[in-house]
Motif scaffolding. Structure first.
Motif, mmCIF file in Angstrom:
data_model
loop_
_atom_site.group_PDB
_atom_site.id
_atom_site.type_symbol
_atom_site.label_atom_id
_atom_site.label_comp_id
_atom_site.label_asym_id
_atom_site.label_seq_id
_atom_site.Cartn_x
_atom_site.Cartn_y
_atom_site.Cartn_z
ATOM 1 N N GLY A 136 0.442 22.730 -11.815
ATOM 2 C CA GLY A 136 0.384 23.953 -12.612
ATOM 3 C C GLY A 136 0.546 23.653 -14.079
ATOM 4 N N THR A 137 0.301 22.401 -14.471
ATOM 5 C CA THR A 137 0.506 21.986 -15.858
ATOM 6 C C THR A 137 -0.613 22.505 -16.748
ATOM 7 N N GLU A 138 -0.311 22.610 -18.045
ATOM 8 C CA GLU A 138 -1.286 23.067 -19.029
ATOM 9 C C GLU A 138 -1.567 22.022 -20.101
ATOM 10 N N THR A 139 -0.841 20.899 -20.061
ATOM 11 C CA THR A 139 -1.052 19.843 -21.045
ATOM 12 C C THR A 139 -1.423 18.553 -20.330
ATOM 13 N N LEU A 140 -2.073 17.678 -21.059
ATOM 14 C CA LEU A 140 -2.493 16.408 -20.485
ATOM 15 C C LEU A 140 -1.298 15.558 -20.102
ATOM 16 N N PHE A 141 -0.263 15.547 -20.945
ATOM 17 C CA PHE A 141 0.896 14.698 -20.643
ATOM 18 C C PHE A 141 1.729 15.279 -19.498
ATOM 19 N N GLY A 142 1.726 16.607 -19.301
ATOM 20 C CA GLY A 142 2.370 17.181 -18.125
ATOM 21 C C GLY A 142 1.647 16.784 -16.853
ATOM 22 N N GLU A 143 0.322 16.841 -16.906
ATOM 23 C CA GLU A 143 -0.491 16.444 -15.753
ATOM 24 C C GLU A 143 -0.295 14.965 -15.443
ATOM 25 N N GLN A 144 -0.242 14.131 -16.471
ATOM 26 C CA GLN A 144 -0.059 12.697 -16.270
ATOM 27 C C GLN A 144 1.315 12.394 -15.669
ATOM 28 N N ARG A 145 2.332 13.116 -16.123
ATOM 29 C CA ARG A 145 3.668 12.878 -15.580
ATOM 30 C C ARG A 145 3.747 13.272 -14.108
ATOM 31 N N LEU A 146 3.129 14.405 -13.743
ATOM 32 C CA LEU A 146 3.115 14.817 -12.345
ATOM 33 C C LEU A 146 2.366 13.800 -11.500
ATOM 34 N N LEU A 189 -5.942 28.080 -24.200
ATOM 35 C CA LEU A 189 -7.253 27.441 -24.339
ATOM 36 C C LEU A 189 -7.888 27.227 -22.975
ATOM 37 N N ALA A 190 -7.526 28.071 -22.007
ATOM 38 C CA ALA A 190 -8.097 28.018 -20.656
ATOM 39 C C ALA A 190 -7.857 26.645 -20.045
ATOM 40 N N ASP A 191 -8.912 25.992 -19.527
ATOM 41 C CA ASP A 191 -8.745 24.737 -18.800
ATOM 42 C C ASP A 191 -8.764 23.501 -19.695
ATOM 43 N N GLN A 192 -8.900 23.688 -20.987
ATOM 44 C CA GLN A 192 -8.927 22.533 -21.879
ATOM 45 C C GLN A 192 -7.521 21.935 -21.995
ATOM 46 N N LYS A 193 -7.464 20.625 -21.928
ATOM 47 C CA LYS A 193 -6.191 19.926 -22.104
ATOM 48 C C LYS A 193 -6.386 18.863 -23.180
ATOM 49 N N PRO A 194 -6.138 19.210 -24.451
ATOM 50 C CA PRO A 194 -6.391 18.261 -25.547
ATOM 51 C C PRO A 194 -5.617 16.967 -25.364
ATOM 52 N N ASP A 195 -6.273 15.877 -25.703
ATOM 53 C CA ASP A 195 -5.667 14.556 -25.604
ATOM 54 C C ASP A 195 -4.858 14.287 -26.870
ATOM 55 N N PRO A 196 -3.550 14.026 -26.754
ATOM 56 C CA PRO A 196 -2.726 13.801 -27.945
ATOM 57 C C PRO A 196 -2.778 12.370 -28.466
ATOM 58 N N ALA A 197 -3.624 11.521 -27.903
ATOM 59 C CA ALA A 197 -3.578 10.093 -28.244
ATOM 60 C C ALA A 197 -3.771 9.853 -29.740
ATOM 61 N N THR A 274 -0.605 24.015 -32.070
ATOM 62 C CA THR A 274 -0.164 25.398 -31.949
ATOM 63 C C THR A 274 0.324 25.672 -30.537
ATOM 64 N N ARG A 275 -0.419 25.229 -29.564
ATOM 65 C CA ARG A 275 -0.052 25.457 -28.169
ATOM 66 C C ARG A 275 1.232 24.712 -27.835
ATOM 67 N N TRP A 276 1.323 23.464 -28.236
ATOM 68 C CA TRP A 276 2.527 22.702 -27.937
ATOM 69 C C TRP A 276 3.753 23.327 -28.586
ATOM 70 N N ARG A 277 3.598 23.835 -29.802
ATOM 71 C CA ARG A 277 4.744 24.444 -30.486
ATOM 72 C C ARG A 277 5.276 25.629 -29.691
ATOM 73 N N GLY A 360 8.440 11.391 -28.109
ATOM 74 C CA GLY A 360 9.570 11.849 -27.299
ATOM 75 C C GLY A 360 9.490 13.329 -26.993
ATOM 76 N N TRP A 361 9.038 14.130 -27.968
ATOM 77 C CA TRP A 361 8.889 15.564 -27.725
ATOM 78 C C TRP A 361 7.867 15.825 -26.621
ATOM 79 N N LEU A 362 6.722 15.169 -26.740
ATOM 80 C CA LEU A 362 5.655 15.416 -25.775
ATOM 81 C C LEU A 362 6.027 14.897 -24.381
ATOM 82 N N GLU A 363 6.755 13.793 -24.325
ATOM 83 C CA GLU A 363 7.216 13.293 -23.034
ATOM 84 C C GLU A 363 8.196 14.279 -22.396
ATOM 85 N N ALA A 364 9.091 14.850 -23.221
ATOM 86 C CA ALA A 364 10.031 15.842 -22.690
ATOM 87 C C ALA A 364 9.284 17.076 -22.207
#
Length: 604
Positions: A136-146, A189-197, A274-277, A360-364
């Protein structure tokens, strides 16, 4: 209120909210159109009818109202996007409950790794997979952690780490409002999961803005302004002033080109930041209680400022950067003001202050998202049990089932492997449930290790590493036959069992060595099982070859024969998928052949 009722109520509420906001947006758009038409009419009246002050006042009021409606319209649009994201949260929850795979979007195919010890055999990733059921994640790093929690090959920090995750997940189960708010903040942003790399790479760089650029950023605009003012006061020729402006534009354009990479990274990431904030702010505001969630919440600070505040500051700078997309601003106003220099300076100040903390923020955030997904899974399956995480090796399950099967098709079975060095030899007719049992054992161990509930009435599990040999694929390109591919998989499982400093292996071997003749299959399969049991591994082996069942007598209490069977009434054949002790006494291969239209003689 149960999960289905909660999601249905939420879907109804959010559907009405979206419809109301769409109607309001259409009303505002019509009003803006009418105001624009009125403005055109007033201008025409002023020009052609020579109307006086009243017309000018009316035009001014019209313009103010139009601008006000622009801002109101933007607010309604943002509210509709948030409501739509909340609606998707409830719709996806219902889709997961119903196992409506085609409504669940991305299928996590990209997480599949060739020769993974178990992920491919246990349907961890891909269509109709565990990941698709839980994610049920909305971010790329959430999906990667799961995905990482579901595919980790090592047992680290057992049982403390999975127990901490389980405690956090259990807390989040009842926080439906928080999980909805987190999804709403992340789903705009619907199904888009921007890459933070790229943003992470930029935020961790050490380069500084050249001092000469900082100086030029102030000196050149001031010098150009002073020249224009002086020229206006002293009647300097227009040609000279034109050259001054052109020189400023050329210098500004050249400097802007040099700063393009820094600004492009920031500009292209505005919507994601904006979304991450918004997501980070929601996590910061939640009154957590479990140590893991409190620890993750504590990571969202840097230099005494909250991560949401810093991301908000970055968002404001990015807003200034976005002004460069206007062609007139980019080609004329920007170079004259040295806009890019000032934007770059602001970005680099932010990077020096907050950049080292972004990862660290994005990992949390990703960890919280993964835990919230597991909590959603628990919320949607209240009958699933929370596993007991034991220090000693073993597996003891009651009514163990496969979570990818719907409730009305799932049959639970008791499975006991009290310690290492134990094996179940599973026999049974085709389609009776042997493979499903093995997969149920493996996937529930994966869930327990991640911190999730399991598809069972109860489960006690110790530290184990899962190794499987179930779906075997040959390769014409590599010249690998089906039998040789299976041998390589079996060798990998044996190698895992030989790693003495790691946790014992839970091996799951389906139709072991079915690519060779019966005599060699029995000899080879028994040798593999003896080796695994001798190494302290535990697991299950399914087979059609009853010769392998001799292991029960040979290994004494270390092996146990169990079986599935079919039920036949006349020409009808059914399965109850109930695991029974002992060796199967029937087979159904010829009957199945006749059922699909292949003419074979009756078995005598």
């Amino acid at each position: 209120m149960d999960a289905r009722a909660t999601y249905e109520q939420g879907r109804e509420l959010r559907t009405g909210e979206v419809a109301a906001l769409e109607a309001r947006a259409r009303t505002i758009a019509t009003a803006r159109l009418l105001l624009a038409a009125a403005a055109i009419a007033l201008v025409g009246a002023i020009v052609w009818a020579r109307l006086g002050a009243a017309a000018w006042i009316a035009l001014a009021i019209d313009a103010v109202l139009f601008v006000a409606l622009v801002f109101v319209h933007a607010g309604v649009h943002d509210a509709k996007e948030r409501a739509s994201a909340a609606l998707r949260f409830h719709e996806r929850g219902l889709a997961r409950i119903e196992h409506a795979w085609d409504k669940l979007g991305r299928t996590s195919e990209r997480f599949r790794v060739p020769d993974h010890p178990f992920a491919g055999d246990l349907d961890i990733f891909g269509h109709a997979s565990l990941m698709q059921l839980v994610d049920g994640t909305e971010t790329l790093f959430g999906e990667q952690r799961l995905a990482q929690l579901f595919s980790t090959e090592e047992v680290s920090g057992w049982p403390a780490a999975p127990a901490a995750r389980q405690q956090a997940v259990r807390e989040l189960v009842e926080r439906t409002a928080f999980r909805e708010a987190l999804a709403m903040a992340g789903g705009v942003l619907a199904d888009q999961k921007p890459d933070p790399a790229k943003l992470l790479e930029w935020s961790e760089e050490k380069a500084e803005l050249a001092p000469v650029l900082r100086v030029l950023g102030w000196v050149l605009p001031l010098a150009t302004a002073a020249a224009l003012i002086a020229g206006g006061l002293t009647h300097v020729g227009a040609g000279f002033l034109t050259l001054v402006v052109i020189a400023q534009l050329v210098a500004g354009g050249a400097i802007a080109a040099r700063l393009a990479r820094t600004l492009a990274v920031a500009s292209s990431r505005e919507s994601a930041a904006t979304r991450w904030r918004a997501m980070v702010a929601r996590i910061e505001a939640e009154p957590f209680e479990s140590p893991l969630l409190l620890g993750l919440q504590g990571k969202l600070t840097a230099g005494g400022r909250r991560a949401s505040e810093e991301l908000g500051a970055l968002e404001r700078v990015m807003g200034f950067v976005e002004a460069r997309h206007n062609e007139v601003f980019r080609l004329l106003i920007g170079p004259l003001l040295m806009w890019d220099v000032h934007c770059a300076a602001a970005l680099l100040r932010w990077r020096n202050r907050a950049g080292p903390h972004v990862r660290g923020w994005l990992e949390a955030l990703g960890e919280v998202e993964a835990l919230a997904s597991l909590a959603g899974f628990a919320f949607e399956h209240p009958s699933f049990a929370w596993p007991e995480l034991a220090d000693e090796t073993g597996l003891d399950a009651r009514a163990l089932g496969h979570p990818l099967l719907p409730d009305d098709r799932r049959v639970g079975n008791d499975v006991t492997l009290p310690h290492g060095g134990r094996v179940l030899v599973v026999t049974g007719s085709n389609m009776s449930g042997k493979s499903t049992l093995l997969r149920a054992m493996g996937v529930n161990v994966v869930l327990a290790s991640a911190g999730a509930p399991v598809c069972a009435a109860s489960l006690r599990i110790g530290p184990v590493r899962v190794g499987t040999s179930m779906r075997i694929e040959d390769s014409l390109e590599q010249g690998v036959s089906h039998f040789y591919a299976e041998l390589r998989r079996l060798k990998r499982v044996l190698d895992l069992a030989h790693e003495r400093e790691s946790a014992p292996v839970l091996f799951l071997l389906d139709e072991i060595l079915h690519g060779t003749n019966s005599r060699e299959r029995v000899i080879g399969a028994c040798a593999v099982v003896r080796e695994l049991v001798g190494r302290g591994a535990l697991g299950a082996v399914s087979t059609h070859d009853l010769g392998i069942t001799a292991l029960e007598e040979e290994l004494g209490g270390k092996a146990q024969n169990v079986h599935f069977e079919e039920q036949v009434e006349g020409e009808a054949m059914t399965f109850d998928y109930v695991l029974r002790p002992g060796i199967v006494q029937s087979s159904n291969a010829l009957r199945l052949m006749r059922a699909v239209g292949i003419d074979v003689p009756q078995d005598t």
